[in-house]
Design a protein around this motif. Structure first.
Motif: not given
Ligand SMILES: [Zn+2]
Length: 278
Positions: A145-147, A168-169, A176-181, A202-203
């Motif tokens: 994730d972005a963190k 990792d989808i 904080r994942g920023e999206g698979y797209e 979320q998690n």
């Protein structure tokens, strides 16, 4: 597209291989991890493990422990971690794996500045990628994730190290994942492996496909437009029927119902249907 499953390192490796083989997975993603899949254990039991893999004609992709730091501020610790990674590279190469995945850093940001965190990650990956290449392995970096490491920071990494990535989808679908797209848009030529699992947005829940809030069909369509390679289902439900279900779901969404039925008829001709698992 081929579908794989990852061994749970807390379970017996050979039993995991039999389970995935019975479920008709195409390959094993061997995570070389404590306690039951440490390099020493795998090497000692090489014949038994290889026999099990070959009995189902499973391919192999490798994965490294996710909890070792990639950008540790202490040099001697960084060195020790690299030694452990290289020992896992040796096992991966011994088992004929061609791809091996490593996660980005997970250390708390309160320990070192963002700049040294990013610099350390780039420095470490430059060295490890070279070591892996010398052993015939394609080292792939996986998003968390972005963190841990943002899309912008991945851009910087790839400008300095010419390596591939594992998308990792599920991780991309967390808070904080920023999206698979966005990963597909920015890095699709570098994506050489995929991890797929569902969550509630979320998690990092590692749920079976369809059990979370992800639009699984939409993900498959987006992936199919830019990718055609290995997809490991990282479903961590204790009841492994959910893993089998996720495999079937992905197969049907990707290949269509007709092709799925044809494959089933080939695998299990009339009168030879599989015995239902308990
Ligand atoms: Zn993953």
């Amino acid at each position: 597209m081929i579908i794989g499953a990852m061994n749970n390192p807390h379970k017996k490796l050979v039993e995991e291989i039999h389970l995935f083989g019975e479920m008709n997975f195409d390959y094993l993603e061997l995570t070389i991890e404590h306690p039951h899949a440490r390099p020493e254990f795998i090497e000692k039991n090489k014949k038994e493990i290889l026999d099990a893999i070959q009995s189902y004609n499973l391919g192999i992709i490798a994965h490294l422990p996710w909890y070792f730091s990639l950008a540790h501020p202490y040099e001697r610790i960084e060195k020790a971690i690299h030694t452990e990674f290289i020992s896992a590279f040796r096992i991966a190469s011994l088992f004929g794996a061609k791809k091996i995945t490593l996660h980005t850093e997970t250390m708390s940001p309160s320990i070192q500045s963002r700049e040294s965190h990013v610099e350390g990650t780039v420095r470490s990956l430059k060295a490890l990628h070279k070591e892996a290449m010398n052993m015939g392995l394609d080292l792939l970096i996986e998003n968390l994730d972005a963190k841990s490491f943002s899309i912008k920071e991945f851009g910087r990494l790839f400008s300095e190290v010419d390596m591939g990535m594992t998308l990792d989808i599920g991780h991309a679908n967390t808070t904080r994942g920023e999206g698979y797209e966005n990963y597909l848009k920015n890095f699709s030529p570098r994506i050489r492996h995929v991890h797929f699992h569902d969550n509630l947005g979320q998690n990092d829940d590692h749920l079976p496909l369809g059990a979370g809030k992800m639009d699984v069909k939409k993900v498959v369509e987006a992936l199919k437009a830019k990718y055609d390679g290995s997809i490991t289902l990282e479903v961590h439900s204790e009841d492994r029927h959910y893993l089998e279900y996720s495999r079937q779901r992905l197969d049907i969404l990707w290949n269509g119902k007709k092709k799925y039925r044809e494959d089933q008829n080939y695998l299990y001709p009339p009168g030879q249907e599989p015995i239902a698992r308990e």
